[in-house]
Write a protein that holds these residues in place. Structure first.
Motif, PDB file in Angstrom:
ATOM      1  N   GLY A   1      19.202 -29.399  30.733  1.00 22.89           N
ATOM      2  CA  GLY A   1      18.670 -28.509  31.754  1.00 22.89           C
ATOM      3  C   GLY A   1      18.106 -27.212  31.208  1.00 22.89           C
ATOM      4  N   ASN A   2      18.736 -26.107  31.577  1.00 17.98           N
ATOM      5  CA  ASN A   2      18.213 -24.788  31.236  1.00 17.98           C
ATOM      6  C   ASN A   2      18.687 -24.281  29.878  1.00 17.98           C
ATOM      7  OD1 ASN A   2      16.604 -22.576  32.100  1.00 17.98           O
ATOM      8  ND2 ASN A   2      18.447 -21.381  32.552  1.00 17.98           N
ATOM      9  N   THR A   3      19.420 -25.105  29.132  1.00 21.91           N
ATOM     10  CA  THR A   3      19.973 -24.663  27.858  1.00 21.91           C
ATOM     11  C   THR A   3      18.911 -24.675  26.772  1.00 21.91           C
ATOM     12  OG1 THR A   3      22.159 -25.512  28.433  1.00 21.91           O
ATOM     13  CG2 THR A   3      21.743 -25.083  26.106  1.00 21.91           C
ATOM     14  N   LEU A   4      18.761 -23.544  26.087  1.00 21.35           N
ATOM     15  CA  LEU A   4      17.860 -23.446  24.947  1.00 21.35           C
ATOM     16  C   LEU A   4      18.648 -23.636  23.650  1.00 21.35           C
ATOM     17  CD1 LEU A   4      15.737 -20.371  26.070  1.00 21.35           C
ATOM     18  CD2 LEU A   4      15.005 -22.762  26.044  1.00 21.35           C
TER      19      LEU A   4
ATOM     20  N   ARG B   1      13.942 -24.415  21.089  1.00 23.36           N
ATOM     21  CA  ARG B   1      13.631 -25.695  21.715  1.00 23.36           C
ATOM     22  C   ARG B   1      14.415 -25.837  23.006  1.00 23.36           C
ATOM     23  NH1 ARG B   1      12.522 -26.598  16.410  1.00 23.36           N
ATOM     24  NH2 ARG B   1      11.045 -28.272  15.921  1.00 23.36           N
ATOM     25  N   GLU B   2      13.925 -26.720  23.833  1.00 27.24           N
ATOM     26  CA  GLU B   2      14.623 -27.087  25.052  1.00 27.24           C
ATOM     27  C   GLU B   2      15.196 -28.482  24.845  1.00 27.24           C
ATOM     28  OE1 GLU B   2      13.261 -25.997  29.407  1.00 27.24           O
ATOM     29  OE2 GLU B   2      12.219 -27.779  28.687  1.00 27.24           O
ATOM     30  N   ILE B   3      16.481 -28.667  25.119  1.00 21.74           N
ATOM     31  CA  ILE B   3      17.092 -29.981  25.005  1.00 21.74           C
ATOM     32  C   ILE B   3      16.943 -30.669  26.357  1.00 21.74           C
ATOM     33  CG2 ILE B   3      19.182 -31.274  24.452  1.00 21.74           C
ATOM     34  CD1 ILE B   3      20.155 -28.815  22.902  1.00 21.74           C
TER      35      ILE B   3
ATOM     36  N   ASN C   1       8.861 -35.578  22.087  1.00 24.88           N
ATOM     37  CA  ASN C   1       7.783 -34.611  22.313  1.00 24.88           C
ATOM     38  C   ASN C   1       8.323 -33.330  22.932  1.00 24.88           C
ATOM     39  OD1 ASN C   1       5.719 -36.226  21.314  1.00 24.88           O
ATOM     40  ND2 ASN C   1       5.248 -37.137  23.304  1.00 24.88           N
ATOM     41  N   ALA C   2       9.241 -33.479  23.882  1.00 25.37           N
ATOM     42  CA  ALA C   2       9.802 -32.308  24.556  1.00 25.37           C
ATOM     43  C   ALA C   2      10.578 -31.414  23.587  1.00 25.37           C
ATOM     44  CB  ALA C   2      10.707 -32.751  25.706  1.00 25.37           C
ATOM     45  N   MET C   3      11.127 -32.012  22.523  1.00 26.49           N
ATOM     46  CA  MET C   3      11.866 -31.237  21.534  1.00 26.49           C
ATOM     47  C   MET C   3      11.008 -30.841  20.340  1.00 26.49           C
ATOM     48  SD  MET C   3      15.782 -32.526  21.386  1.00 26.49           S
ATOM     49  CE  MET C   3      16.111 -31.045  20.422  1.00 26.49           C
ATOM     50  N   ASP C   4       9.699 -31.003  20.449  1.00 25.82           N
ATOM     51  CA  ASP C   4       8.757 -30.668  19.387  1.00 25.82           C
ATOM     52  C   ASP C   4       9.100 -31.373  18.081  1.00 25.82           C
ATOM     53  OD1 ASP C   4       6.458 -29.468  18.311  1.00 25.82           O
ATOM     54  OD2 ASP C   4       7.655 -27.859  17.429  1.00 25.82           O
ATOM     55  N   MET C   5       9.320 -32.664  18.176  1.00 22.69           N
ATOM     56  CA  MET C   5       9.436 -33.513  16.988  1.00 22.69           C
ATOM     57  C   MET C   5       8.666 -34.801  17.278  1.00 22.69           C
ATOM     58  SD  MET C   5      13.536 -34.218  17.328  1.00 22.69           S
ATOM     59  CE  MET C   5      14.183 -35.275  18.662  1.00 22.69           C
TER      60      MET C   5
END
Length: 456
Positions: free
Chosen positions: A100-103, A94-96, A192-196
């Motif tokens: 920023g660019n941290t997965l 996931r992207e937090i 939504n961005a974190m797929d929840m």
């Protein structure tokens, strides 16, 4: 490549190379559903992706306040707290949004620790379902209170006189959600961005209380999303000058906070195992009936896995929108199990005994395993309750434990729990709940001071 396109180790390596990520965040959920983790360098992460890595097993040997259990066998001073091995779960990438660019990647304990790992527990239950020819679907919905507070301010106030984000009782309020539209929309985009993603989001009854219904998914993915939702709701709130609580009940003045779970089984061909066109008025299949029968029969034995804190039991009282016995009914919100008739796609069971304080992995494991046990043993449920379940006099076998210590004892003595979850998990988990109750008994509450300080 998008984070949720990552399915394999090769995909995980590819997205890290593509983004030139210098650090990656990893985490694993402990017994209480608390996310424990750290940042890893790129080189360390790529190495761990192939072979796993060591994570101090103290995270399975302490409580939510980082106090060490003195009553468990798996880990402790007697084992010197060595590393337990964990594997990175590639398809959890996931992207937090705030980093920023941290997965971010979830991990899961393996080796001996896998027997008590919450995510591993649910995965083993789902393997049992697979062996019976079923795929399990699930969705969680959480109520949580939001306050205009910080971690420092709530401690300075001793958790009293806290300021909620909105006043009064105002469930399903369009006024509140419209006034706070920026918050609602920004938070939903964050999720939504974190797929929840949420299927619904609204105010509940009480000052500053919200309810989020997460979208249905395969049961393991649903548990991942539910557990991450609890953590990152708190993250989002604190980064925006607020605090969220998922306690079962934080105040005697307001309703408790539910964490209901919706579950269903589908056959391998994708059709519903719960829906039967010839199943009478409610189209309920024999499989669904036996599933409910198992859930009803084992709920008193498994309650510690659902009502997992001392605070959980303050919610399980008559008239508090929470069930008080192992009951079931058709579309009956006073029951512990609410059978929801519908189409082949939507027919399901709502497991209503659970509060927002659940560890989603452990709670879903209990809800699903008890239902599978019912199918295997062809358990027939009681007649469904019509009207209020609070007026029904239940038999002893349907009565729920009233305290966490009693619930832990029922779990420890449960033959079905040992068959479904294994001795290692049952012994460890029951001990952690006994510890939790023991820690509570050390406390001197405001109620005791007000009642006894002068008069006794």
């Amino acid at each position: 490549m998008q984070p949720r396109d990552v399915k394999t180790k090769a995909d995980a390596k590819a997205i890290i190379e593509e983004r030139n990520a210098s650090q990656i965040k990893v985490g694993v959920f402990d017994i209480d559903g608390v996310l424990r983790g750290k940042y890893m360098s790129r080189s360390k992460f790529l190495s761990a992706l192939d072979g796993g890595f060591g994570f101090c097993d103290v995270v399975l040997g302490w409580d939510s306040n980082d106090q060490l259990y003195d009553n468990v066998d798996y880990t402790g001073w007697h084992t010197a707290y060595p590393d337990a091995w964990v594997n990175i779960v590639p398809d959890s990438c996931r992207e937090i949004p705030s980093e920023g660019n941290t997965l971010f990647f979830l991990c899961e304990f393996t080796g001996p620790a896998e027997t008590i790992c919450p995510r591993g527990l649910l995965r083993r239950v789902l393997e049992r379902a697979d062996g019976l020819g079923f795929n399990a679907l699930a969705a969680c919905e959480f109520e949580f209170f939001l306050f205009e507070e910080t971690p420092k301010s709530v401690r300075d106030k001793h958790y009293q006189q806290m300021t909620s984000i909105t006043p009064g009782f105002f469930g399903y309020s369009v006024l509140r959600s419209s006034v706070m539209a920026e918050f609602y929309n920004d938070f939903m985009h964050y999720c939504n961005a974190m797929d929840m993603p949420m299927e619904g989001f609204h105010t509940e009854t009480g000052p500053g209380v919200l309810e989020a219904a997460l979208a249905v998914d395969s049961a393991l993915n649903a548990a991942d999303k539910a557990a991450l939702f609890k953590t990152f709701t708190k993250v989002y709130a604190q980064r925006n000058g607020m605090m969220a609580t998922f306690m079962a009940k934080w105040s005697a003045d307001y309703p408790g906070q539910s964490g209901h779970m919706h579950v269903s089984l589908h056959k391998k061909d994708g059709t519903s195992a719960f829906y039967d066109e010839a199943g009478g008025e409610h189209k309920m299949s024999e499989t669904m009936r036996h599933f409910i029968g198992g859930q009803q029969a084992l709920m008193p034995e498994f309650l510690a896995m659902i009502a997992c804190t001392v605070n959980s039991y303050t919610r399980l009282i008559p008239g508090a929108w929470a069930p008080t016995a192992a009951s079931w009914g058709i579309e009956n919100r006073t029951c512990a199990l609410r059978a929801i008739p519908g189409s082949p796609k939507s027919q399901r069971v709502e497991y209503r005994i659970s509060a927002a304080d659940i560890n989603p992995y452990i709670a879903l494991a209990a809800a699903l395993a008890s239902g599978l046990w019912g199918i295997e043993n062809k358990m027939e449920p009681d007649a469904p309750i019509a009207g209020t379940a609070y007026d029904v006099e239940f038999s002893p076998e349907r009565t729920l434990p009233a305290t966490l210590i009693d619930a832990a004892g029922r779990l420890r003595a449960s033959k079905a729990a040992r068959e479904l979850f294994g001795d290692a998990f049952v012994d460890h988990y029951a001990a952690t709940r006994e510890w939790e109750e023991r820690e509570f008994r050390k406390a001197i509450t405001d109620w005791e001071l007000q009642r006894y300080f002068e008069i006794i």
